[in-house]
Every structure is written in C-alpha cells, then in structure tokens.
Write a protein that holds these residues in place. Structure first.
Motif, PDB file in Angstrom:
ATOM      1  N   ARG A 259      20.401  42.919  37.920  1.00 59.98           N
ATOM      2  CA  ARG A 259      21.450  43.930  38.104  1.00 59.98           C
ATOM      3  C   ARG A 259      22.042  44.345  36.760  1.00 59.98           C
ATOM      4  NH1 ARG A 259      22.506  40.993  42.855  1.00 59.98           N
ATOM      5  NH2 ARG A 259      24.039  39.647  41.843  1.00 59.98           N
ATOM      6  N   SER A 260      22.256  43.354  35.888  1.00 56.35           N
ATOM      7  CA  SER A 260      22.840  43.682  34.583  1.00 56.35           C
ATOM      8  C   SER A 260      21.850  44.456  33.708  1.00 56.35           C
ATOM      9  CB  SER A 260      23.294  42.402  33.875  1.00 56.35           C
ATOM     10  OG  SER A 260      22.193  41.581  33.537  1.00 56.35           O
ATOM     11  N   ILE A 261      20.543  44.200  33.868  1.00 55.53           N
ATOM     12  CA  ILE A 261      19.544  44.973  33.118  1.00 55.53           C
ATOM     13  C   ILE A 261      19.631  46.449  33.479  1.00 55.53           C
ATOM     14  CG2 ILE A 261      17.057  45.432  32.964  1.00 55.53           C
ATOM     15  CD1 ILE A 261      16.594  42.416  32.979  1.00 55.53           C
ATOM     16  N   PHE A 262      19.694  46.736  34.762  1.00 58.12           N
ATOM     17  CA  PHE A 262      19.723  48.130  35.188  1.00 58.12           C
ATOM     18  C   PHE A 262      21.086  48.789  34.967  1.00 58.12           C
ATOM     19  CE2 PHE A 262      16.147  46.574  37.933  1.00 58.12           C
ATOM     20  CZ  PHE A 262      15.159  47.319  37.299  1.00 58.12           C
ATOM     21  N   GLN A 290      13.378  60.299  30.267  1.00 61.90           N
ATOM     22  CA  GLN A 290      13.550  60.050  31.701  1.00 61.90           C
ATOM     23  C   GLN A 290      15.018  60.098  32.133  1.00 61.90           C
ATOM     24  OE1 GLN A 290      11.273  59.704  34.095  1.00 61.90           O
ATOM     25  NE2 GLN A 290       9.451  59.757  32.796  1.00 61.90           N
ATOM     26  N   GLY A 291      15.906  60.463  31.206  1.00 60.96           N
ATOM     27  CA  GLY A 291      17.272  60.763  31.620  1.00 60.96           C
ATOM     28  C   GLY A 291      18.306  59.681  31.412  1.00 60.96           C
ATOM     29  N   TYR A 292      18.017  58.660  30.595  1.00 62.40           N
ATOM     30  CA  TYR A 292      19.032  57.621  30.334  1.00 62.40           C
ATOM     31  C   TYR A 292      20.185  58.238  29.548  1.00 62.40           C
ATOM     32  CZ  TYR A 292      21.097  53.292  28.522  1.00 62.40           C
ATOM     33  OH  TYR A 292      21.960  52.265  28.194  1.00 62.40           O
ATOM     34  N   ASP A 293      21.400  58.030  30.022  1.00 59.77           N
ATOM     35  CA  ASP A 293      22.554  58.632  29.361  1.00 59.77           C
ATOM     36  C   ASP A 293      23.421  57.613  28.635  1.00 59.77           C
ATOM     37  OD1 ASP A 293      23.659  57.317  31.501  1.00 59.77           O
ATOM     38  OD2 ASP A 293      24.672  59.057  32.355  1.00 59.77           O
ATOM     39  N   GLY A 294      22.888  56.385  28.440  1.00 59.66           N
ATOM     40  CA  GLY A 294      23.610  55.400  27.658  1.00 59.66           C
ATOM     41  C   GLY A 294      23.260  55.522  26.185  1.00 59.66           C
ATOM     42  N   HIS A 392      18.106  55.103  40.505  1.00 60.15           N
ATOM     43  CA  HIS A 392      19.408  55.384  41.150  1.00 60.15           C
ATOM     44  C   HIS A 392      20.521  54.667  40.378  1.00 60.15           C
ATOM     45  CE1 HIS A 392      17.358  56.652  44.978  1.00 60.15           C
ATOM     46  NE2 HIS A 392      16.498  55.724  44.620  1.00 60.15           N
ATOM     47  N   PRO A 393      21.000  55.062  39.226  1.00 63.02           N
ATOM     48  CA  PRO A 393      20.608  56.237  38.447  1.00 63.02           C
ATOM     49  C   PRO A 393      19.369  55.937  37.612  1.00 63.02           C
ATOM     50  CG  PRO A 393      22.361  55.094  37.325  1.00 63.02           C
ATOM     51  CD  PRO A 393      22.128  54.348  38.610  1.00 63.02           C
ATOM     52  N   GLN A 394      18.944  56.916  36.818  1.00 56.05           N
ATOM     53  CA  GLN A 394      17.688  56.816  36.087  1.00 56.05           C
ATOM     54  C   GLN A 394      17.861  55.922  34.851  1.00 56.05           C
ATOM     55  OE1 GLN A 394      15.593  58.713  37.790  1.00 56.05           O
ATOM     56  NE2 GLN A 394      13.666  58.659  36.676  1.00 56.05           N
ATOM     57  N   VAL A 395      17.175  54.760  34.872  1.00 58.72           N
ATOM     58  CA  VAL A 395      17.146  53.855  33.721  1.00 58.72           C
ATOM     59  C   VAL A 395      15.697  53.420  33.556  1.00 58.72           C
ATOM     60  CG1 VAL A 395      18.021  51.745  32.672  1.00 58.72           C
ATOM     61  CG2 VAL A 395      19.481  53.041  34.233  1.00 58.72           C
ATOM     62  N   CYS A 396      15.007  53.992  32.595  1.00 56.48           N
ATOM     63  CA  CYS A 396      13.578  53.735  32.420  1.00 56.48           C
ATOM     64  C   CYS A 396      13.359  52.948  31.136  1.00 56.48           C
ATOM     65  CB  CYS A 396      12.819  55.057  32.384  1.00 56.48           C
ATOM     66  SG  CYS A 396      11.047  54.850  32.154  1.00 56.48           S
ATOM     67  N   ILE A 397      13.273  51.627  31.257  1.00 52.62           N
ATOM     68  CA  ILE A 397      13.107  50.757  30.096  1.00 52.62           C
ATOM     69  C   ILE A 397      11.662  50.285  30.099  1.00 52.62           C
ATOM     70  CG2 ILE A 397      14.170  48.861  28.804  1.00 52.62           C
ATOM     71  CD1 ILE A 397      16.418  48.890  30.941  1.00 52.62           C
ATOM     72  N   SER A 398      10.752  51.194  29.775  1.00 49.64           N
ATOM     73  CA  SER A 398       9.334  50.892  29.894  1.00 49.64           C
ATOM     74  C   SER A 398       8.542  51.811  28.980  1.00 49.64           C
ATOM     75  CB  SER A 398       8.888  51.045  31.351  1.00 49.64           C
ATOM     76  OG  SER A 398       7.542  50.671  31.513  1.00 49.64           O
ATOM     77  N   PHE A 399       7.219  51.696  29.048  1.00 48.06           N
ATOM     78  CA  PHE A 399       6.350  52.541  28.247  1.00 48.06           C
ATOM     79  C   PHE A 399       5.025  52.699  28.992  1.00 48.06           C
ATOM     80  CE2 PHE A 399       5.801  48.151  27.065  1.00 48.06           C
ATOM     81  CZ  PHE A 399       4.432  47.971  26.983  1.00 48.06           C
ATOM     82  N   TRP A 439      11.199  49.577  39.807  1.00 53.87           N
ATOM     83  CA  TRP A 439       9.836  49.206  39.412  1.00 53.87           C
ATOM     84  C   TRP A 439       9.999  48.127  38.350  1.00 53.87           C
ATOM     85  CZ3 TRP A 439       7.411  49.277  34.695  1.00 53.87           C
ATOM     86  CH2 TRP A 439       6.012  49.319  34.658  1.00 53.87           C
ATOM     87  N   ILE A 440       9.469  46.938  38.610  1.00 53.54           N
ATOM     88  CA  ILE A 440       9.734  45.791  37.742  1.00 53.54           C
ATOM     89  C   ILE A 440       8.420  45.114  37.369  1.00 53.54           C
ATOM     90  CG2 ILE A 440      10.945  43.574  37.517  1.00 53.54           C
ATOM     91  CD1 ILE A 440      12.811  44.552  39.812  1.00 53.54           C
ATOM     92  N   SER A 441       8.192  44.956  36.074  1.00 54.35           N
ATOM     93  CA  SER A 441       7.031  44.220  35.565  1.00 54.35           C
ATOM     94  C   SER A 441       7.529  42.881  35.035  1.00 54.35           C
ATOM     95  CB  SER A 441       6.342  45.025  34.455  1.00 54.35           C
ATOM     96  OG  SER A 441       5.414  44.222  33.757  1.00 54.35           O
ATOM     97  N   VAL A 442       7.163  41.782  35.711  1.00 50.81           N
ATOM     98  CA  VAL A 442       7.710  40.472  35.334  1.00 50.81           C
ATOM     99  C   VAL A 442       6.897  39.782  34.248  1.00 50.81           C
ATOM    100  CG1 VAL A 442       8.843  40.066  37.540  1.00 50.81           C
ATOM    101  CG2 VAL A 442       6.463  39.348  37.229  1.00 50.81           C
ATOM    102  N   GLY A 443       5.697  40.305  33.933  1.00 50.70           N
ATOM    103  CA  GLY A 443       4.909  39.702  32.867  1.00 50.70           C
ATOM    104  C   GLY A 443       4.578  38.245  33.141  1.00 50.70           C
ATOM    105  N   ASN A 444       4.779  37.401  32.140  1.00 53.34           N
ATOM    106  CA  ASN A 444       4.401  35.985  32.248  1.00 53.34           C
ATOM    107  C   ASN A 444       5.412  35.139  33.005  1.00 53.34           C
ATOM    108  OD1 ASN A 444       2.385  36.894  30.602  1.00 53.34           O
ATOM    109  ND2 ASN A 444       2.741  35.437  28.947  1.00 53.34           N
ATOM    110  N   GLU A 445       6.543  35.712  33.387  1.00 53.75           N
ATOM    111  CA  GLU A 445       7.564  35.008  34.179  1.00 53.75           C
ATOM    112  C   GLU A 445       8.045  33.725  33.495  1.00 53.75           C
ATOM    113  OE1 GLU A 445       6.856  36.008  38.790  1.00 53.75           O
ATOM    114  OE2 GLU A 445       5.349  34.663  37.961  1.00 53.75           O
ATOM    115  N   ALA A 446       8.251  33.788  32.201  1.00 47.72           N
ATOM    116  CA  ALA A 446       8.812  32.626  31.520  1.00 47.72           C
ATOM    117  C   ALA A 446      10.243  32.369  31.966  1.00 47.72           C
ATOM    118  CB  ALA A 446       8.768  32.831  30.001  1.00 47.72           C
ATOM    119  N   ASP A 447      10.908  33.405  32.470  1.00 42.94           N
ATOM    120  CA  ASP A 447      12.263  33.242  32.999  1.00 42.94           C
ATOM    121  C   ASP A 447      12.370  33.963  34.342  1.00 42.94           C
ATOM    122  OD1 ASP A 447      14.933  32.837  33.457  1.00 42.94           O
ATOM    123  OD2 ASP A 447      15.642  34.011  31.759  1.00 42.94           O
TER     124      ASP A 447
END
Length: 722
Positions: A259-262, A290-294, A392-399, A439-447
């Motif tokens: 939640r804090s990430i988004f 992608q519309g991030y306003d931060g 909701h809202p748009q936060v796209c932290i990806s590539f 949409w979440i990519s957890v990768g190696n799930e070290a955490d």
C-alpha cells in the motif's frame, strides 16, 4: 489395551519415535515388522499373521497350517520398503509344499553375505476386498494425505486423491468419491458396498499421527483390503527424519508495505540513470509518461555534481522525506545502497537489479547479503523485479516495451514471479479484453512475495478478480491465508502454477511420494484455500473475464443458445470435455422456447434459434429469457454467429437489459469480426460485459465460473468449520 480402546495418537507417535531411536538428525525407514504393533495400538486392524524368526522353513509350514485358507509369506527386513517390487512376497499359497517352496525361495532371495542376521518370515492370511493405499507425506507446503487404489498396481493405476492435513471425516469421504475405483467401493454390479467408515477411520488415524509426530516424513499403509465387513491392513512403511522440514514463514504483514509503495509521493531512483537506456532512466520515463504526478529524484554515483534539480550523487544528499527507493544499481552494490537508504530514513523499496539468487551461488550470496542489510528496517519487492503498477490512481513504477502505450484501468489484480510472463500479459491485456487495477512483479521474493500481494489485492477496493503466475510458494501458510482473505472478500484467485511435471521427473522413494509429488501438494493447497488453478495464459484470461461477468456459479447445469446447429455441436462437446452438464430442459421449458423461435429451430439444449436471429435479434433474447426463468439451468451461454450492426446492437441492448434481471448468470460469445458490429461491442463494453471471440474461450470461462463456485462453496464450509 484392546482394539476397542486404541491408544491416543500422541502415545502412538511416541512409540514410533522410540522405534526410530530418537530425533538424531538421521532418516530412518520402518517396515511392517516395526510398525504393525504400534499401528494396531492406534486402531488399525492388520491381517492375522504369525512371525517366524530365524528363517525356520518348517516353522513357517506349521504356521500356515494354523491359518485357514490361502496364505501369504513375506520376508521382513529392517528398513526395507516395497517388498513386492523386491520379490520379498509370495501369495496364494495353499499347500504345505507351496509354503515350503516359497519360504525357501524367499530366504535365498534375501540372503546377504554382508548381513548374516537371520530373516524373519511373516505368514499371513490371504485377504480379499478392494485394495487401497492410505498415507501421509510431509511436503514443503505441509502435510499431505493421500488415498489411492492400492496393492502392487498402485503406481501403475495412479488413481489417487490428495488433501492437505487436517482432513475432516467429510473431506475424507470426498477424497474417496474422487477415486476412479469409487464404484467398487460403493457397490458395483450388485456387490455389497465396503465399510466406508472403516476406511475413514484409518485416514483419521494416519492424519493424527502425522500431526503428532513432526519427524514423520511419510507413512503408507498399503494394501488396505476394504470390504463390507471392515478394513484390514496387510503392510505398512514409514520414513522418519530427525528434523522437522523447515518452513519459510516470515513474520509481519507485507500487504501494508505494498500500500505504501503505491501511495508514494516522492520516489528516489537509484542507479541506472546515467544512460537513457539504463533501467533507472526507463523507470523515470515511464513514471512520467504514464501520468505519475508525484516528485522523482535520481541518484547516481556517476553524476559529477548536482547539476540539475532532482539529480544527486548520494542518497543522503536528496533533501526531504523519500517515500520509496527504486534501486537499479549493479547487484554487488545493492546491499550497500540499502544500508544508505536506511541511514537516510527510507524504509520501502523496489529492487529491479538482477544478478541475485536467479543466477547461481554468487548471486545467492549477494541476495543473502541484501536480506541481512535490509533486516526489518527496509522492506522491498525483488530483487530481479520488474516493478509495480497501479491504475487507481496511475502509479507506474516499472519498465518495458509494454509501457510504450497507456496502461488501461480495470478490475483485475495481477501478481507474477516471472517478469517475462508479467510483461507479456501487460502488453497483450487490451487485445485480450483484460485491464488491471494493479500489476506486481515480485521477482525473487527475498522479502515481499505472492502471499503479500494477494492479501493486498484482496483488500484493494479497485480489484474484483486476482490472477497470479507462480512457480513456487515459499510461505504456504501465508499463501493459503491470503487466498482465504480473498475468498472472504468475494474475490476469486486464479493461478497458473508452472512446473507441474516436476513430480513425474523425480524418482520417488515411496508410493505415497510418487502419487503425491510436489504438484499434487500444490493442487491440494489450492483446493483447500479456494484458489482456482488453470493450465495456460489463455485459460487465465478467459477465467478472469468469465468471473468478472458471471462470478461464482452455483451448479454445473449449462443452458446454451446458438444461431447454428454446427456451433451447437461444438459447444456441447466442449461442455462435456470440461466436466459440466448440458442441462436437460423440461417439456414445458422446450414448449415455451418453441413458441418464440422458427419451426425449423431446435428447442432442445443447445437451443438453436437459427440464422434468422441476424435479422430478428429478439429470437435470441426470447430463448435466453425462457432459460433463465425455467429453473432448469445454473448458467446460460449465448454463442452468437456472424451478426452485424444494427441488428447486433439491438441484440446487445436487449441482452444487457436481460442480464440486469434476476436469474442465472449469462456469458456471451460472438464469432463475427469485431468491425462488423462496433456499436454492439460498445454497448457490451459500457455495461462491463465481456464478449468471447471463440467458442472454446466461452466454455473455458464458463468452466472457470462453475469450478470456482464449487471451490468457493467447499472452502467456505471449511472456514465456517474452523
């Protein structure tokens, strides 16, 4: 202690552990000779047997004479399993000469000059009945109970049912009904049904022993002969390990971290920004496009000075609070960067850097260093993550190239352990009729992992259906708990679990392991927590769209309305192949349908309103309305042909209106090209109705809704029982 007063499972577990010699860290195999007495004390009835020590052939003959009828002779060697496979069993012996010859050959077959100790022979009654194997196996996912068609053909038949422990008596009965040999148990062609309660009693005993004895890795009672008179065991084997299998449970709720990430309003991108093609630069570009306003600040050791606002050479130089660190630096530097983040009071991050546990021993060492540096002070996705997206809202932290066009808002939450699969699904979502809330990519799930993501999505108001791609579940209890949270919230969880053939490739040490390999454990886990497993990306998307449209369907009676006899046949075959039922329509239902369709149509199920519906769209609506009010069906499928506007638009408006009335849910398929009926498709889209472009997708969607309805009902009953 008599058979009517069995010992508690705790006391029996203690006795088994004493046979092992204590928890000394070494595995031990126990056979029938060691287990018979303790299992009998728990309430398992064994075949009458006489032990003949020291391999005395004539004593074996005398023992056989004491037992009426045919006998079986076994050679009992400590720690030996699979006696039949090793040739240590002789069956169907009726005469003294038969017994003498069998005993002699057994002694020869088991003679080992390196182990001169005498062999014990066991002379037993030859039993009859339906043969079963009943056992438990401790897997990384937990304790798994296995019931199977037993005897010497146990693995050849591979007729088994599995469930995670604890197994209730009702669940044990369900497992028995899942077996292909169920008709033999229930009375076949006039034979008497077997004593099912006696079978369930043994299932209950082995479940209790497994829960009371953490050192018990496997226990198998095979064969168990079931008849109307009860159940009698003929053999048993167990494997004990000195240490309980380690779990991977981590304390704390990671869903709040997501939640804090988004919610991050100020993001620091660390590394990968010195080049326009660097990962950090790509994340920055897609955040903005992608519309991030931060606010975004970048940190790179290659910056000579703070030349521009928002560009820094050290994390500590970035002023003000940072909500999230996106780390794209080379793997050897990541642990140090995490320590710098902690010193700068940055507590949450995404590590997109690769080169960790996915690449070998050195990568695994770097991942361990990362985890140690982060501790509980820095919580993160990754490493080897493609990031995370919210709409909701748009936060796209990806590539990735999928972000070259806008990400549409939608109700599907998606989480993946595979970055490549996640990126591909994101790129093809629009053409597949799916749009994401998250949409979440957890990768190696070290955490943070799959379980944290599902729990987060279960609570996210923007999410209606949760989809997941996974290869391994590292925290099974947390995963099951998260899925149950989603179940309670009314949000289906649909999963693709890759690697389902692993158990078939691995040599198994026991029948139970062979029948209940890792994939069977996953199946049992999904079943227990109400997660719907599908086999392919196409089925994942079809299931998601079906569940968005129809939800959990309470029954498997399917009604079908088509515009073609040929398509009717395809749909009927697909329904049968999907373990659903083409509903039988009562005569009055058929009469009501016939009253509103052409005389050359068909009012039987599937209902064929004929090609006339292309110009008379009310024919389809009439048949659908009758089916939904008939009480004969649980779900209605409408498979349209090549219709076009304006008739297709008229039909769309009528069907959307019909879907708003009480009755079974409705799923719609359409074979015609999209550009023939753009206005009709706009009507469906505005109402949130998914239209399936091929019959197999329509039936896949229906099957998902029916299967999820049954899963949900069973899982909710178990939750209420808890």
């Amino acid at each position: 202690m008599t058979a009517a007063e069995p010992l508690s499972t705790e006391r029996v577990a203690e006795a088994i552990l004493q046979l092992h010699g204590g928890a000394d860290g070494h595995a031990a195999f126990l056979g029938e000779g060691e287990l018979r007495t303790v299992l009998e004390s728990a309430g398992v009835q064994f075949a009458e047997a006489i032990a003949v020590p020291d391999g005395d052939v004539e004593q074996a003959v005398r023992a056989a004479e004491q037992l009426d009828g045919a006998v079986v002779i076994k050679a009992l060697l400590p720690g030996v399993q699979h006696k039949s496979e090793l040739g240590h069993v002789r069956t169907g012996l009726r005469t003294a000469d038969d017994v003498r010859a069998a005993a002699t050959s057994l002694l020869a077959a088991t003679h080992d000059p390196a182990r001169p100790a005498p062999v014990t022979l066991s002379v037993q009654h030859q039993l009859s009945g339906v043969e079963l194997s009943i056992g438990v196996r401790r897997d990384q996912l937990g304790l798994l109970c296995v019931v199977a068609a037993g005897g010497t053909l146990v693995e050849l038949l591979a007729d088994s049912a599995c469930s995670l422990v604890p197994v209730t008596r009702d669940a044990a009965g369900t497992m028995l009904r899942q077996l292909r040999i169920w008709p033999l148990l229930n009375g076949y062609r006039g034979s008497a049904p077997v004593d099912l309660e006696a079978i369930v009693d043994i299932i209950e005993i082995v479940n209790g022993l497994a829960q009371s004895l953490p050192e018990l890795a496997e226990l198998e009672i095979n064969p168990v002969f079931a008849s109307s008179a009860g159940c009698v065991a003929a053999d048993a084997a167990a494997r004990l390990d000195g240490d309980e299998i380690a779990t991977h449970e981590r304390q704390g709720d990671g869903s709040s971290i997501l939640r804090s990430i988004f919610a991050a309003r100020r993001i620091a991108i660390i590394g990968g920004t010195s080049s326009a093609k660097g990962l950090g630069s790509l994340v920055h570009r897609y955040l903005v496009s992608q519309g991030y306003d931060g606010e975004v600040v970048t940190v790179s050791r290659t910056y000579a000075t703070d030349l521009e606002a928002g560009r820094f050479t050290r994390v500590a130089d970035a002023p003000g609070p940072i909500d999230l660190a996106l780390i794209a630096a080379p793997a050897p530097h990541v642990a140090e960067i995490v320590r710098e983040c902690i010193a700068a009071d940055i507590r949450v991050g995404i590590v997109v850097s690769s080169g960790f546990g996915e690449v070998g021993a050195e990568g695994a060492r770097l991942q361990s260093e990362l985890v140690e540096s982060a501790g509980e002070a820095f919580r993160f996705l990754g490493p080897n993550s493609l990031g995370a997206i919210a709409t909701h809202p748009q936060v796209c932290i990806s590539f990735g190239m999928a972000l070259e066009r806008p990400v549409r808002k939608g109700p599907v939450g998606f989480v993946s352990q595979s970055g490549a699969f996640a990126s591909a699904l994101l790129s093809r979502a629009e053409e597949s009729g799916v749009a994401f809330s998250h949409w979440i990519s957890v990768g190696n799930e070290a955490d943070l992992d799959i379980a944290d993501s599902i729990r987060f999505l279960a609570a996210a108001p923007e999410t209606t259906v949760i989809c997941a791609y996974l290869e391994v579940i590292r925290r099974p209890e947390s995963f099951a708990s998260a899925c149950r949270d989603a179940l309670a919230a009314g949000k289906p969880v649909v999963v693709i679990k890759a690697g389902h053939t692993e158990a078939g490739r691995r040599a198994a040490a026991s029948h139970t392991a062979a029948l209940a390999g890792t994939d069977a454990a996953y199946e049992a886990l999904f079943e227990s927590c109400g997660a719907l497993r599908v086999a392919s990306p196409l089925q994942l998307l079809s299931a998601a769209r079906g569940l968005l449209s129809a939800g959990a369907v309470r029954g498997d009676r399917i009604g079908v309305v088509t515009m073609s006899g040929g398509i009717s046949t395809l749909i009927a075959d697909a329904i049968a192949d999907s373990d659903m039922v083409l509903a039988d329509l009562r005569p009055d239902t058929q009469a009501a349908i016939s009253a509103g369709i052409p005389p050359y149509g068909s009012s039987t199920n599937p209902v064929d309103v004929t090609f006339s519906a292309t110009t008379s769209p009310e024919l389809v609506t009439h048949a659908v309305r009758v089916l939904r009010r008939s009480g004969d069906v649980d779900l209605v499928l409408v498979q349209l042909g090549t219709n076009s506007d304006p008739g297709a638009e008229h039909m769309a408006r009528d069907l959307v209106a019909e879907m708003s009335t009480d009755g079974p849910p409705l799923l719609i398929g359409r074979l015609g090209a999209r550009d023939l009926a753009p206005r009709a498709l706009e009507v469906y889209a505005a109402a949130g109705v998914h239209v399936f472009d091929w019959p197999e997708k329509l039936v896949q969607a229906a099957a998902a809704c029916v299967r999820y309805g049954a899963l949900r009902a069973r899982a909710l009953v178990e939750l209420e029982g808890d």
